[in-house]
Every structure is written in structure tokens, then in C-alpha cells.
Design an enzyme around this catalytic site. Structure first.
Site, PDB file in Angstrom:
ATOM      1  N   ASN A 115       0.823  -1.212   0.000  1.00  0.00           N
ATOM      2  CA  ASN A 115       0.000   0.000   0.000  1.00  0.00           C
ATOM      3  C   ASN A 115       0.860   1.266   0.000  1.00  0.00           C
ATOM      4  OD1 ASN A 115      -2.416   1.766   0.628  1.00  0.00           O
ATOM      5  ND2 ASN A 115      -1.203   2.076   2.500  1.00  0.00           N
ATOM      6  N   ARG A 173      -8.365   5.228   1.395  1.00  0.00           N
ATOM      7  CA  ARG A 173      -7.660   4.552   0.289  1.00  0.00           C
ATOM      8  C   ARG A 173      -6.596   5.425  -0.375  1.00  0.00           C
ATOM      9  NH1 ARG A 173     -12.857   1.944  -0.258  1.00  0.00           N
ATOM     10  NH2 ARG A 173     -12.549  -0.261   0.245  1.00  0.00           N
ATOM     11  N   ASP A 182       1.858   7.037   0.031  1.00  0.00           N
ATOM     12  CA  ASP A 182       0.801   6.144  -0.456  1.00  0.00           C
ATOM     13  C   ASP A 182       0.938   5.875  -1.951  1.00  0.00           C
ATOM     14  OD1 ASP A 182      -1.536   4.796   0.675  1.00  0.00           O
ATOM     15  OD2 ASP A 182      -2.628   5.871  -0.892  1.00  0.00           O
ATOM     16  N   ASP A 212      -1.045  -6.817   3.345  1.00  0.00           N
ATOM     17  CA  ASP A 212      -1.061  -5.860   4.456  1.00  0.00           C
ATOM     18  C   ASP A 212      -1.877  -4.613   4.089  1.00  0.00           C
ATOM     19  OD1 ASP A 212       0.162  -4.684   6.993  1.00  0.00           O
ATOM     20  OD2 ASP A 212       0.901  -3.248   5.512  1.00  0.00           O
ATOM     21  N   GLU A 248      -5.576  -8.219   4.742  1.00  0.00           N
ATOM     22  CA  GLU A 248      -5.757  -7.677   6.086  1.00  0.00           C
ATOM     23  C   GLU A 248      -6.713  -6.489   6.038  1.00  0.00           C
ATOM     24  OE1 GLU A 248      -3.585  -5.391   9.740  1.00  0.00           O
ATOM     25  OE2 GLU A 248      -3.256  -4.858   7.664  1.00  0.00           O
ATOM     26  N   ARG A 352      -4.970 -19.546  11.746  1.00  0.00           N
ATOM     27  CA  ARG A 352      -3.569 -19.137  11.869  1.00  0.00           C
ATOM     28  C   ARG A 352      -3.200 -19.063  13.343  1.00  0.00           C
ATOM     29  NH1 ARG A 352      -2.375 -13.303   9.675  1.00  0.00           N
ATOM     30  NH2 ARG A 352      -3.511 -12.769  11.562  1.00  0.00           N
TER      31      ARG A 352
HETATM   32  C1  5J7 Z   1      -4.595   0.097   9.748  1.00  0.00           C
HETATM   33  C2  5J7 Z   1      -5.973  -0.036   9.913  1.00  0.00           C
HETATM   34  O1  5J7 Z   1      -6.793   0.010   8.856  1.00  0.00           O
HETATM   35  C3  5J7 Z   1      -6.514  -0.214  11.179  1.00  0.00           C
HETATM   36  O2  5J7 Z   1      -7.858  -0.345  11.323  1.00  0.00           O
HETATM   37  C4  5J7 Z   1      -5.660  -0.266  12.285  1.00  0.00           C
HETATM   38  O3  5J7 Z   1      -6.191  -0.472  13.500  1.00  0.00           O
HETATM   39  C5  5J7 Z   1      -4.287  -0.140  12.094  1.00  0.00           C
HETATM   40  C6  5J7 Z   1      -3.745   0.052  10.843  1.00  0.00           C
HETATM   41  C7  5J7 Z   1      -2.311   0.205  10.646  1.00  0.00           C
HETATM   42  O4  5J7 Z   1      -1.732  -0.540   9.668  1.00  0.00           O
HETATM   43  C8  5J7 Z   1      -0.424  -0.429   9.379  1.00  0.00           C
HETATM   44  C9  5J7 Z   1       0.079  -1.176   8.331  1.00  0.00           C
HETATM   45  C10 5J7 Z   1       1.429  -1.064   8.039  1.00  0.00           C
HETATM   46  O5  5J7 Z   1       1.926  -1.742   7.020  1.00  0.00           O
HETATM   47  C11 5J7 Z   1       2.256  -0.296   8.779  1.00  0.00           C
HETATM   48  C12 5J7 Z   1       1.744   0.424   9.832  1.00  0.00           C
HETATM   49  O6  5J7 Z   1       2.587   1.138  10.598  1.00  0.00           O
HETATM   50  C13 5J7 Z   1       0.395   0.388  10.123  1.00  0.00           C
HETATM   51  C14 5J7 Z   1      -0.153   1.185  11.185  1.00  0.00           C
HETATM   52  O7  5J7 Z   1       0.547   1.948  11.863  1.00  0.00           O
HETATM   53  C15 5J7 Z   1      -1.548   1.067  11.399  1.00  0.00           C
HETATM   54  O8  5J7 Z   1      -2.237   1.901  12.253  1.00  0.00           O
HETATM   55  C16 5J7 Z   1      -1.965   2.504  13.416  1.00  0.00           C
HETATM   56  O9  5J7 Z   1      -3.174   2.473  14.176  1.00  0.00           O
HETATM   57  C17 5J7 Z   1      -4.290   3.154  13.536  1.00  0.00           C
HETATM   58  C18 5J7 Z   1      -5.552   2.977  14.400  1.00  0.00           C
HETATM   59  C19 5J7 Z   1      -3.990   4.612  13.293  1.00  0.00           C
HETATM   60  O10 5J7 Z   1      -5.041   5.217  12.583  1.00  0.00           O
HETATM   61  C20 5J7 Z   1      -2.734   4.693  12.443  1.00  0.00           C
HETATM   62  O11 5J7 Z   1      -2.361   6.047  12.297  1.00  0.00           O
HETATM   63  C21 5J7 Z   1      -1.595   3.927  13.115  1.00  0.00           C
HETATM   64  O12 5J7 Z   1      -1.258   4.539  14.332  1.00  0.00           O
HETATM   65  C22 5J7 Z   1       0.116   4.678  14.586  1.00  0.00           C
HETATM   66  O13 5J7 Z   1       0.618   3.479  15.170  1.00  0.00           O
HETATM   67  C23 5J7 Z   1       0.329   5.842  15.519  1.00  0.00           C
HETATM   68  O14 5J7 Z   1      -0.164   7.020  14.900  1.00  0.00           O
HETATM   69  C24 5J7 Z   1       1.828   5.964  15.805  1.00  0.00           C
HETATM   70  O15 5J7 Z   1       2.018   6.977  16.770  1.00  0.00           O
HETATM   71  C25 5J7 Z   1       2.363   4.639  16.380  1.00  0.00           C
HETATM   72  O16 5J7 Z   1       3.778   4.712  16.554  1.00  0.00           O
HETATM   73  C26 5J7 Z   1       2.051   3.539  15.392  1.00  0.00           C
HETATM   74  C27 5J7 Z   1       2.519   2.183  15.950  1.00  0.00           C
HETATM   75  O17 5J7 Z   1       1.825   1.125  15.322  1.00  0.00           O
HETATM   76  C28 5J7 Z   1       2.353   0.588  14.208  1.00  0.00           C
HETATM   77  O18 5J7 Z   1       3.365   0.973  13.724  1.00  0.00           O
HETATM   78  C29 5J7 Z   1       1.556  -0.491  13.647  1.00  0.00           C
HETATM   79  C30 5J7 Z   1       1.960  -1.193  12.536  1.00  0.00           C
HETATM   80  C31 5J7 Z   1       1.117  -2.195  11.934  1.00  0.00           C
HETATM   81  C32 5J7 Z   1       1.598  -3.039  10.968  1.00  0.00           C
HETATM   82  C33 5J7 Z   1       0.780  -3.967  10.423  1.00  0.00           C
HETATM   83  O19 5J7 Z   1       1.165  -4.816   9.493  1.00  0.00           O
HETATM   84  C34 5J7 Z   1      -0.525  -4.081  10.767  1.00  0.00           C
HETATM   85  O20 5J7 Z   1      -1.266  -5.024  10.171  1.00  0.00           O
HETATM   86  C35 5J7 Z   1      -1.002  -3.262  11.699  1.00  0.00           C
HETATM   87  C36 5J7 Z   1      -0.191  -2.320  12.267  1.00  0.00           C
HETATM   88 CA    CA Z   2      -3.608   3.663  -0.132  1.00  0.00          CA
END
Ligand code: 5J7
Ligand code: CA
Length: 512
Positions: A115, A173, A182, A212, A248, A352
């Protein structure tokens, strides 16, 4: 007519919903942040012998290196290029893993982060896992290559350029998730580049992909790059096999984007599953195990043949919003084993199992401030998984839930009862329940605060069975509880509410 029927059957069997697991294996395990050389060893020494069908691996492509030792796990979700080069190993190690796992009948599923690239605010330079240069400010990723017109900057209409509301599907999106650049998946060049990355992995022998952040891509754009994918490598898979796809999408309700929009592309993660199961086992909101009688679609989950299910994943086990506090994890091992046991015994969905690393969990104002910490490492180099002889658990900070006897034996239970109906449900109106899977297996849970002692219809052939929760069948004896099934299928079960594991599972392959 017969040819048509054959084509229909093949079409169903070989479509993107089919994980192509070998030898009647029905579950996969997420070996989160494991090294490729450790996964290869694990396929050979543990997963194949214990009936695991596949491994979900961490993203194998080049990503940003966040120089804040011990480095966060989430850096792997910020791609820099599609070179196979990450903290888990290089391309040679990756190829060796895929070959060795396939050779013992264990499939590899790749976590595809397509993405976005890295955050827009990351400094330009070569702080990447393979040393490739990148410049987020000018949108330059020469190692792919991507440049400014391959991103959605012009398409996103929020002031910040980021997602500001999950109630606006265009923002979700077309704008930046958490500040990540993005990708313009509407462009054929971007679609083709992603497909080329995935086809490279397919050629190496991988069996499918977790997509993802699928919620953040248009279903039609996902379809466009999936349509460009080749069939699986015929060295290991039948001619015409399509890659297994699970997207996901975190859909807990309350947002306009729904899982069902993605069914045409493949399976979808059912996040309601672990959230609800955790709520029931914790007895929150007046829930009880008796209510699980119509578990599955009856709980307004997606259709079983579209669902990828799990108790916890790498994200919600850290207390993040997706699922909230009800999600059970290895930290609460007693309830967790019951949850995983229930999931693996129940016919709903493709299952899983999570396999985690421990981190120094530390709560401040109810928040785990250490949930960002990456895998066990020495100066950034991921530590090898050490296996502790005797009890089959792991050392060096690896939890290895998939090796816990109760979980490992339920993976086998699921293989043994595969295809059997959900039968002989029993409950006490409270938190004692039992059910069978045809004449192959039976499981009993006691989550009440008093003992269970009941004669239950198991549906199993008469004989003495070994409870695979409290022990193992070894030769013709059992290291745990023995259960005697009469010629009428009835058996007496007694489970103390203070038992180490207050549940019992028996199946025909553990008959003495
Ligand atoms: C996406 C969603 O659609 C959702 O519903 C959700 O709960 C989370 C996410 C989400 O997906 C990710 C995918 C990635 O490939 C990489 C990412 O870093 C994210 C990710 O960060 C993520 O969302 C977090 O939580 C959401 C509710 C917020 O709207 C997002 O802004 C984001 O929040 C951020 O999380 C904080 O703003 C930031 O301060 C914090 O450091 C960060 C820490 O969390 C992550 O880095 C999570 C990574 C992640 C990776 C994944 O593969 C995944 O499936 C879920 C999360
Ligand atoms: Ca996108």
C-alpha cells in the site's frame, strides 16, 4: 458434462481461497520476525512432523532501518525496495528456506506490504536493510524504481495529506496511513511493479500472500495486480494453482469500509473472531461459553470459506486498538490456550496460530509504552531461536506458542477432524461446553468457577482415548488423562475449575 464438472471442481480447489496446504494439514503459523535460517530448521524439525501446513513470514523486502536500538518491529512495514533483503536474512537464505520448507510439505506465505513505502518524514539516505538510497521528500526510491508520479499526493484531498477520518473511504484509500507515502495503485506501472515483486516470490516457490493494509487499497486496484500474478511453481504445486490470498482488513463494524468488498480477491482476516472469543472467555459483557453454540456466521462473522481466523496477531497482541483489550495473548496463557483450543476444534474459517517474541511489557497509565520494541537481538542482529530440550519450548526471548503441547496437539486435532460436521453440542447454560466433530474428535471446556462432571455423548467409537491437552499418546500409553468411551458413545468427563488447563480433547488418532 463430466469435463465441465471437473473444471468446476478444479476451479474451486485451485482458486485464491485455497491455501494449497499439503498432506491434509489445515493450519498455518505466523513466525513473527523469525530469521529465514531458523524457519527452514523449524519446518524440518518441528512444523512438518507436527502437522503445520504453512508459515506466514515477516515482510522479506528491503525496509527502512530505524536507528533507535533495539529497533522497532514496525520498521518492516515501511518498504524501501522489493529486494529480498531484511533483518530475517538475504535472498540466498530466503530461497533456501522456501525450498527446504516446501520439500517437507510446509508452505510459505509472504506478508506483502504494497500500500505504501516509508514515512514521508524519514530522512533521505541509505538507512535501509540493504543500503539502498531513498529520498522520501522527493518521492525517490531508485532501487524499485518509484518516483513522484507513482504516489497518491495529487489524489488525496485532506489538508495534512494523511487519513483524517476513517468514515471517508476516499481518504482511507488515497491518503497516507500513519504518514506513509501512499502508492498510486491506479497506475499500471505501480500495479506491474508490485506484481513483478510477487511473481519473483512465486517463482521461488511461495504459496501465497497476506496483503497488508488492504483496507487502504481499492479492491479493484488489488484485483488489478493479483490478475497479473503467475500460477504457483509446479515444482511443488499442481499445475494451474493460484496463489493463496488473504487480505488484512480490520473491520470490527462502525466504519464504512467492509470486509465483504474484498471477497472477490481472496480471503479476508476476520478480526471480530479474536475480539469476541476473548470477550467470551473473560466473561465480559455477560458473555458465556454457552453462547458459542452458533459461533461463526451466527455471530455475524463473514462466510467461513472467506475467513482467515486467529486469536491474536502481531498487532493486536500489543494492545493496539484493533480488537481492544479483550484480545487474549500468551501473556495470559491459561485462557489463551483455551481460546486457541476452541478455535482449532471449531470448523469455522482457515486458522492461523501466532508465534511471538517477548518484549519488556511496561504499562504507564494503562498503555504499554514498550509495545514498539522489536525482536530479541544483539546490536540489531536478530537472535537465533534456541530450542530447549525436554519441554520443547524456546529460549532467547522467543515464546513459540506453536510448540506448546496444548496448541500443537490441537493443530493435529484439526487435521484429524478436517471435513467433519460440528456435532453433539452440549452446554450447562453457563461456561461449561462440549462439542464433537463427527466421529473423529470431541472437546470439553470448563470455564465456570465450579467443577464439571458429566456424561457426554462424544460420537466417537468405543475405546480408551488419550487427552491431548494434559498429555500425549506415546506408544500405547498416555502421559495425561485417559477417557473411556462406551459402545453408546458416552464418556464421563471430570474437569476441575482449578485444573492447569480446564479443557479436555480426544480424537481417533490418540486412541490407545
Ligand atoms: C490500519 C488499519 O486500517 C486499522 O484499522 C488499524 O487499526 C491499524 C492500521 C495500521 O496498519 C499499518 C500497516 C502497516 O503496514 C504499517 C503500519 O505502521 C500500520 C499502522 O501503523 C496502522 O495503524 C496505526 O493504528 C491506527 C488505528 C492509526 O489510525 C494509524 O495512524 C496507526 O497509528 C500509529 O501506530 C500511531 O499514529 C503511531 O504513533 C504509532 O507509533 C504507530 C505504531 O503502530 C504501528 O506501527 C503499527 C503497525 C502495523 C503493521 C501492520 O502490518 C498491521 O497489520 C497493523 C499495524
Ligand atoms: Ca492507499
Amino acid at each position: 458434462m463430466r469435463l465441465l464438472l471437473l473444471l468446476l471442481v478444479l476451479g474451486v480447489c485451485w482458486a485464491q481461497y485455497d491455501p494449497h496446504t499439503q498432506n491434509g494439514q489445515t493450519s498455518i503459523v505466523h513466525l513473527f520476525e523469525w530469521r529465514w535460517d531458523d524457519i527452514a530448521l523449524e519446518c524440518e524439525r518441528y512444523l512438518a512432523p507436527h502437522g503445520y501446513g504453512g508459515v506466514q513470514i515477516s515482510p522479506p523486502n528491503e525496509n527502512v532501518v530505524i536507528n533507535k536500538p533495539p529497533r522497532p518491529w514496525w520498521e518492516r512495514y515501511q518498504p524501501i525496495s522489493y529486494k529480498i533483503c531484511s533483518r530475517s536474512g538475504n535472498e540466498d537464505e530466503f530461497r533456501d528456506m522456501v525450498k527446504r520448507c516446501n520439500d517437507v510439505g510446509v508452505n510459505i506465505y509472504v506478508d506483502a506490504v504494497v500500500n505504501h513505502m516509508c514515512g514521508s518524514g524519514v530522512h533521505a539516505g541509505t538507512s535501509s536493510t540493504c543500503g539502498s538510497y531513498f529520498n522520501p521528500g522527493s518521492r525517490d526510491f531508485p532501487a524499485v524504481p518509484y518516483s513522484a508520479w507513482d504516489f497518491n499526493d495529487g489524489k488525496c484531498t485532506t489538508r495534512s495529506g494523511g487519513i483524517e477520518s476513517y468514515h471517508n473511504i476516499y481518504q482511507v484509500r488515497d491518503c497516507r496511513l500513519s504518514g506513509f507515502l501512499d502508492l498510486a495503485l491506479g497506475k499500471d506501472y505501480v500495479r506491474s511493479t508490485i506484481a513483478a515483486y510477487m511473481n519473483n516470490l512465486i517463482a521461488m516457490g511461495v504459496a501465497g500472500f497476506r496483503i497488508d493494509a488492504s483496507k487502504h487499497m481499492w479492491p479493484g486496484d488489488i484485483k488489478a495486480f493479483l490478475d497479473k500474478l503467475n500460477n504457483l511453481n509446479t515444482k511443488w504445486f499442481p499445475e494451474g494453482s493460484r496463489p493463496f490470498i488473504y487480505q488484512e482488513v480490520i473491520d470490527l463494524g462502525g466504519e464504512p469500509i467492509q470486509s465483504s468488498e474484498y471477497f472477490g480477491n481472496g480471503r479476508v482476516t476476520e478480526f471480530k473472531y479474536g475480539t469476541k472469543l476473548g470477550t467470551v472467555l473473560r466473561k465480559w459483557n455477560g458473555e458465556k461459553l454457552a453462547y458459542l453454540k452458533n459461533w461463526g456466521e451466527g455471530w455475524s462473522f463473514m462466510p467461513s470459506d472467506r475467513a482467515l481466523v486467529f486469536v491474536d496477531n502481531h498487532y493486536n497482541q500489543r494492545g493496539y486498538a484493533a480488537g481492544g483489550p479483550s484480545v487474549l495473548t500468551f501473556w495470559e496463557f491459561r485462557l489463551y490456550k483455551m481460546a486457541v483450543g476452541f478455535m482449532l476444534a471449531h470448523p469455522y474459517g482457515f486458522t492461523r496460530v501466532m508465534s511471538s517474541f517477548k518484549w519488556p511489557r511496561y504499562f504507564k497509565n494503562g498503555q504499554d509504552v514498550n509495545n514498539w520494541i522489536g525482536p530479541p537481538n544483539d546490536n540489531g542482529v536478530i537472535k537465533k531461536v534456541t530450542t530447549i530440550n525436554g519441554d520443547n519450548t524456546c529460549g532467547n526471548g522467543w515464546v513459540c506458542e506453536h510448540r506448546w503441547r496444548q496448541i500443537r496437539n490441537m493443530v493435529i486435532f484439526r487435521n484429524v477432524v478436517n471435513g467433519q460436521a460440528f456435532t453433539n453440542w452440549w452446554d450447562n447454560g453457563s461456561n461449561q461446553v462440549a462439542f464433537g466433530r463427527g466421529n473423529k474428535g470431541f472437546i470439553v471446556f470448563n470455564n465456570d468457577d465450579w467443577a464439571l462432571s458429566s456424561n457426554l455423548q462424544t460420537g466417537l467409537p468405543a475405546g480408551t482415548y488419550c487427552d491431548v491437552i494434559s498429555g500425549d499418546k506415546s506408544g500405547n500409553s498416555c502421559t495425561g488423562i485417559e477417557i473411556y468411551v462406551g459402545s453408546d458413545g458416552l464418556a464421563y468427563f471430570s474437569i476441575s475449575n482449578t485444573a492447569e488447563d480446564p479443557f479436555i480433547a480426544i480424537h481417533v488418532d490418540a486412541k490407545l
